[in-house]
Design a protein around this motif. Sequence first.
Motif, mmCIF file in Angstrom:
data_model
loop_
_atom_site.group_PDB
_atom_site.id
_atom_site.type_symbol
_atom_site.label_atom_id
_atom_site.label_comp_id
_atom_site.label_asym_id
_atom_site.label_seq_id
_atom_site.Cartn_x
_atom_site.Cartn_y
_atom_site.Cartn_z
ATOM 1 N N PRO A 173 90.588 11.353 80.209
ATOM 2 C CA PRO A 173 90.314 11.642 78.794
ATOM 3 C C PRO A 173 90.678 10.489 77.871
ATOM 4 N N ILE A 174 91.683 9.687 78.247
ATOM 5 C CA ILE A 174 92.053 8.540 77.418
ATOM 6 C C ILE A 174 90.913 7.527 77.388
ATOM 7 N N LEU A 175 90.358 7.222 78.565
ATOM 8 C CA LEU A 175 89.239 6.283 78.624
ATOM 9 C C LEU A 175 88.013 6.846 77.928
ATOM 10 N N HIS A 176 87.827 8.140 78.029
ATOM 11 C CA HIS A 176 86.648 8.761 77.430
ATOM 12 C C HIS A 176 86.666 8.657 75.913
ATOM 13 N N TYR A 177 87.825 8.872 75.314
ATOM 14 C CA TYR A 177 87.895 8.921 73.850
ATOM 15 C C TYR A 177 88.161 7.562 73.209
ATOM 16 N N PHE A 178 88.496 6.552 74.044
ATOM 17 C CA PHE A 178 88.762 5.245 73.466
ATOM 18 C C PHE A 178 87.668 4.226 73.784
ATOM 19 N N ARG A 179 86.637 4.673 74.493
ATOM 20 C CA ARG A 179 85.508 3.781 74.738
ATOM 21 C C ARG A 179 84.533 3.869 73.575
ATOM 22 N N HIS A 216 79.331 8.051 73.538
ATOM 23 C CA HIS A 216 79.347 9.172 72.598
ATOM 24 C C HIS A 216 80.317 10.231 73.097
ATOM 25 N N THR A 217 81.300 10.544 72.305
ATOM 26 C CA THR A 217 82.326 11.495 72.713
ATOM 27 C C THR A 217 82.067 12.863 72.102
ATOM 28 N N THR A 218 82.384 13.863 72.882
ATOM 29 C CA THR A 218 82.263 15.241 72.403
ATOM 30 C C THR A 218 83.578 15.642 71.760
ATOM 31 N N PHE A 239 90.553 17.644 83.259
ATOM 32 C CA PHE A 239 91.934 17.341 82.883
ATOM 33 C C PHE A 239 92.559 18.489 82.100
ATOM 34 N N PHE A 240 91.859 18.995 81.108
ATOM 35 C CA PHE A 240 92.434 20.066 80.297
ATOM 36 C C PHE A 240 92.565 21.358 81.099
ATOM 37 N N GLN A 241 91.642 21.577 82.018
ATOM 38 C CA GLN A 241 91.805 22.739 82.887
ATOM 39 C C GLN A 241 93.067 22.607 83.732
ATOM 40 N N SER A 242 93.299 21.400 84.285
ATOM 41 C CA SER A 242 94.497 21.170 85.080
ATOM 42 C C SER A 242 95.759 21.288 84.225
#
Length: 359
Positions: free
Chosen positions: A55-61, A65-67, A212-215
């Motif tokens: 999630p860190i890579l997802h939101y900082f790239r 386009h992030t959800t 990640f959030f499920q875990s």
Amino acid sequence: MVNQNVVPFVGMVMVVMSQSGGMVINKAAMSDGMNKYVMLLYAYLISTFLLLPFPILHYFRSDEHTTPLTFSSLWSFFLLGLIGCSGQILSYLGIELSSPTLASAMLNLIPAFTFILALIFRMEEACWKDSRTQAKVLGTAVSIEGAFVVIFFKGPAILNNTHSTLSLQFSQQVNWILGGFFCACDSFLGALWYIYQTSLSKKYPALMVMTFFQSLFSTLECGLFAVFAVRDEEAWLLKNYTGWLAMLYQAIGANVIRFILLTWCVRRAGPLFCSMFKPVGIIFTVFMGSIFLGDHFYLGSLIGAVLIVIGFYVVMWGKATQENKVEIHYLESASYNTNNNVPLLQSGSPPQSGITSQF
């Protein structure tokens, strides 16, 4: 063409072996005195830590386009984690009371339960005169009948037959029935998880962030349950090698690597191809349980497993023919629309019928 078929085949064999190996190792750790709830909690903790970079890579790239995360999406992840965590707890309890072989056989009930839940939630169209629907109903009935045979009829031991007293046999029979019931409940929750995850992934396509959030929520939920269920302070300590091995294997091998590999195989070869490997887990579990645990393999387990697998493939046949019919109908419509200069669907892909799950 050969490599395209071989690589997903090898990948799915590794997925099935990792799942079967996890059941056997967990059973060994429980037999060695490791508390099942503590072991599950520690495995969730490690998995959450390993998944944190996604999630860190997802939101900082900046080029992606992030959800956005909303309260609604977090609540959905919480429910998804609750279903998965509850299923895991029931699975561990079932394995402790019975055997990894029974738990592996019960996992093949997921397509049958998925079909039943899909009918209840109206995600599956049922035309009772259609041979595909009839096949799904027949396969579901045969699978459930096989589950009853596995649970209530043990029969003589085929492998590692030993003598025991009548009272011990009765106690083992009761544990076997309870263990089978808990494993069946785990399969039911697994089917519910697949349906909810399929619906949620359409609204939130960032798969690894959702994982990640499920875990994370599963860790919190399992931790809250373990605090009330495990009152012995000594049970929270990892005193033996088997406990460490089971915890690390479940966290790294079964949770993270197996999930990533399964996701890759589903995207490469499709969910139907991957689901066909589920019954192979019974074979791996039988041999691994017999070699490493000295588990018995009973005649009732053999008969019931055969019935469950037959029902499994009948359900999957009905599912496959239905999807082929939808795809053929789409291609015919597309060809007709192209010849008559009618715009096609914007998505450019055939509509999905029923439920596409990662069984």
